[in-house]
Design an enzyme around this catalytic site. Sequence first.
Site, mmCIF file in Angstrom:
data_model
loop_
_atom_site.group_PDB
_atom_site.id
_atom_site.type_symbol
_atom_site.label_atom_id
_atom_site.label_comp_id
_atom_site.label_asym_id
_atom_site.label_seq_id
_atom_site.Cartn_x
_atom_site.Cartn_y
_atom_site.Cartn_z
ATOM 1 N N ASP A 231 -55.871 -13.486 -50.605
ATOM 2 C CA ASP A 231 -55.479 -14.229 -51.800
ATOM 3 C C ASP A 231 -56.040 -15.634 -51.628
ATOM 4 O O ASP A 231 -55.540 -16.415 -50.825
ATOM 5 C CB ASP A 231 -53.946 -14.253 -51.896
ATOM 6 C CG ASP A 231 -53.433 -15.188 -52.999
ATOM 7 O OD1 ASP A 231 -54.255 -15.741 -53.756
ATOM 8 O OD2 ASP A 231 -52.203 -15.353 -53.083
ATOM 9 N N LYS B 36 -60.540 -24.437 -55.883
ATOM 10 C CA LYS B 36 -60.662 -23.255 -56.732
ATOM 11 C C LYS B 36 -60.892 -23.642 -58.201
ATOM 12 O O LYS B 36 -61.536 -22.919 -58.954
ATOM 13 C CB LYS B 36 -59.389 -22.408 -56.604
ATOM 14 C CG LYS B 36 -59.421 -21.083 -57.346
ATOM 15 C CD LYS B 36 -58.170 -20.296 -56.989
ATOM 16 C CE LYS B 36 -58.072 -18.998 -57.755
ATOM 17 N NZ LYS B 36 -56.874 -18.234 -57.345
ATOM 18 N N GLU C 276 -55.641 -10.939 -59.749
ATOM 19 C CA GLU C 276 -54.394 -11.283 -59.060
ATOM 20 C C GLU C 276 -53.174 -10.533 -59.620
ATOM 21 O O GLU C 276 -52.378 -9.988 -58.845
ATOM 22 C CB GLU C 276 -54.163 -12.806 -59.115
ATOM 23 C CG GLU C 276 -55.114 -13.547 -58.177
ATOM 24 C CD GLU C 276 -55.252 -15.032 -58.474
ATOM 25 O OE1 GLU C 276 -54.446 -15.568 -59.275
ATOM 26 O OE2 GLU C 276 -56.164 -15.658 -57.912
ATOM 27 N N ASP D 263 -47.033 -15.650 -62.988
ATOM 28 C CA ASP D 263 -47.533 -16.284 -61.764
ATOM 29 C C ASP D 263 -47.523 -17.800 -61.920
ATOM 30 O O ASP D 263 -48.370 -18.366 -62.605
ATOM 31 C CB ASP D 263 -48.950 -15.764 -61.473
ATOM 32 C CG ASP D 263 -49.548 -16.364 -60.189
ATOM 33 O OD1 ASP D 263 -48.956 -17.296 -59.632
ATOM 34 O OD2 ASP D 263 -50.611 -15.878 -59.766
HETATM 35 P P1 ADP Z 1 -51.319 -21.148 -55.622
HETATM 36 O O1 ADP Z 1 -51.290 -19.798 -56.219
HETATM 37 O O2 ADP Z 1 -51.650 -22.219 -56.615
HETATM 38 O O3 ADP Z 1 -52.115 -21.243 -54.384
HETATM 39 P P2 ADP Z 1 -48.665 -20.782 -54.500
HETATM 40 O O4 ADP Z 1 -48.350 -19.525 -55.166
HETATM 41 O O5 ADP Z 1 -48.866 -20.756 -53.037
HETATM 42 O O6 ADP Z 1 -49.840 -21.567 -55.209
HETATM 43 O O7 ADP Z 1 -47.501 -21.790 -54.850
HETATM 44 C C1 ADP Z 1 -47.487 -23.086 -54.377
HETATM 45 C C2 ADP Z 1 -46.382 -23.819 -55.079
HETATM 46 O O8 ADP Z 1 -45.129 -23.191 -54.793
HETATM 47 C C3 ADP Z 1 -46.275 -25.249 -54.634
HETATM 48 O O9 ADP Z 1 -46.091 -26.083 -55.763
HETATM 49 C C4 ADP Z 1 -45.010 -25.228 -53.788
HETATM 50 O O10 ADP Z 1 -44.342 -26.481 -53.783
HETATM 51 C C5 ADP Z 1 -44.186 -24.197 -54.492
HETATM 52 N N1 ADP Z 1 -43.130 -23.667 -53.629
HETATM 53 C C6 ADP Z 1 -43.259 -23.078 -52.422
HETATM 54 N N2 ADP Z 1 -42.066 -22.782 -51.908
HETATM 55 C C7 ADP Z 1 -41.138 -23.208 -52.799
HETATM 56 C C8 ADP Z 1 -39.704 -23.201 -52.836
HETATM 57 N N3 ADP Z 1 -38.996 -22.703 -51.827
HETATM 58 N N4 ADP Z 1 -39.109 -23.715 -53.927
HETATM 59 C C9 ADP Z 1 -39.832 -24.226 -54.936
HETATM 60 N N5 ADP Z 1 -41.158 -24.274 -54.955
HETATM 61 C C10 ADP Z 1 -41.816 -23.771 -53.897
HETATM 62 MG MG MG Z 2 -51.499 -17.834 -56.416
#
Ligand code: ADP
Ligand code: MG
Length: 621
Positions: A25, A86, A185, A207
Amino acid sequence: MSLLQISEPGQAPEPHQQKRAVGIDLGTTNSLVATVRSGSTDTLTDLEGRHILPSVVRYTESGIEVGHEAWAHAVEDSLNTIVSVKRLMGRGLKDVSTLGGVLPYQFAESESRMPLIQTRKGAFSPVEISAEILRTLAERASESLGGELDGAVITVPAYFDDGQRQATKDAARLAGINVYRLLNEPTAAAVAYGLDEGAEGVIAVYDLGGGTFDISVLRLNKGVFEVMATGGDSALGGDDFDKVLAGWILDQAGIGHDALESGSHRAVMVEARRAKEALTDNDTVSVSHGDWSGEVTKALFNELVEPLVTKTLRSFKRALRDGGVKARDLQEVVMVGGSTRVPLVRDKVAELAGKEPLTSIDPDRVVAMGAARQANALAGNKSADEMLLLDVIPLSLGLETMGGLMEKVIHRNTTIPVSRAQEFTTYKDGQTAMAVQVLQGERELVNDNRSLARFELRGIPPLPAGSAKIRVTFQVDADGLLSVSAEELSTGVSSSVVVKPSYGLSDDEITRMLRDSQTSAASDRDARKLREQEVEADRLGEALAVALDTDGKALLSEEEFSALVSDLRNLKSVRGSGDADAIKVEIERVAKASDAFAARRMNQGIRNALSGHKIDEFKES
Ligand code: ADP
Ligand code: MG
């Protein structure tokens, strides 16, 4: 994006021959790698036990840092620390300038269409920067699996266009990764929950990541996910939650907001993010910034982010409308992305969908896990009767028309299963058979495409050229099998073949074919134009020759006759000139010159046809 023969029935490898296949991913904020081992799917950790690799690359004096290390320096070394790369993938310089407010980088002047980000170690393209992230994950995986990787499935957003998908593949190639395929995705998330094996129906994938929100409505049909609608907001995610909270913190601390916009104030953003994540499991969290410190409650946080969550729900409803689906028709809603941990988000989505969304798989890891399952299947590690998930055709399918031209019937990237029909007609008077050559590729000329099959339609009733109606139907089923059938509509005579369009075609070949079609687009267009005129000249020439032969003497004066004979000779010589425009002019001239003759033939034809019949017989029709 490719349609691959996965493994022959009964040829699933023995367990000891298991291929090292992973799912990756490649996220805007975070990236992960997962694999299937002894039947269970898991994300792989680094030496410190962390699953997530922040999608951050930092160019230091001594080398390159990727992930947590790089993220730790994002504040003090922001110009050399690249986040959210990205967003730049597959974008041209122009698109990127509009992201200037979001991303604080210096873009280097470059010859290429690709933007280059200037760092202390030189200028790098988004593809190169993404390759560093992919390389780090691939190394993690091969260490953990004890050997070189055989291949990977890499996920991309459903809305990624060709350029963005190609850039992702290029990054993988740079990182030395063999890409089995790219996978959408939302499809990956659905696969992680095993929805591909379940009942048919419509699902939504919500998502909410760090910087983006994607909503996808998918229809599952015979193990294939068809994308019915996508929507979302490429500038809405957890980062925005951080921003509103950071704004509140700055207010409390008595500092202006300007710093937030400039992108230079990453420290308060980091603090806001920490607090936000802590609030998912706590009702109150303490925060501090500079000399100020205080507390933030869940209720206050909910109030701050509610407008953002409401915005995602509007996109959700719009996607449902676009897909022609009612919320209550949704079989499942899959939650993806770290920000779906926020309790308010879950509650609001449940309210809209009228059912609890699926959250049992870690929303950070669910996409990588689905990709891993898909990689496992594509590597041939599963038995042949198990999942085979194909969602689009990688190359256009079509057939040969007169003059050696490729006529596309189904265009590349069309979701399967699909069926498309097109009508063709005969080229010659009295033609009773037609050869159908089935082709795959993007080029204009038959010879530059791949021939998949050839069959004949016989028994067409002898009719004047252009009068027979032949419908050719292309159908690709959920297994990627193509069948082509041709039917003459007045008599119903038909003929068909079944082909495997992708058999033996590797991803590299697909890439090469696509590249060729891009580089040759202009010359292909010219070649096509010339062939079309040549075909038209031949058609007219042949028809005129036949007409002169049968009726010339009877219907034309001697002068008229010899004028047309010389027109015909001219037409033939210009036909060989290779000049499309000249041929076109000559065709129009000769057609006009022979108009009167054609009219006389038509009148006579009607008279002949009527002679011996009573007029009544024709009254009905
Ligand atoms: P991406 O798909 O953009 O790479 P992710 O799916 O990894 O992103 O999500 C990242 C986001 O999720 C960040 O904004 C992070 O702060 C938020 N996040 C991660 N854990 C938590 C949590 N426990 N509570 C709220 N937000 C969270
Ligand atoms: Mg993602």
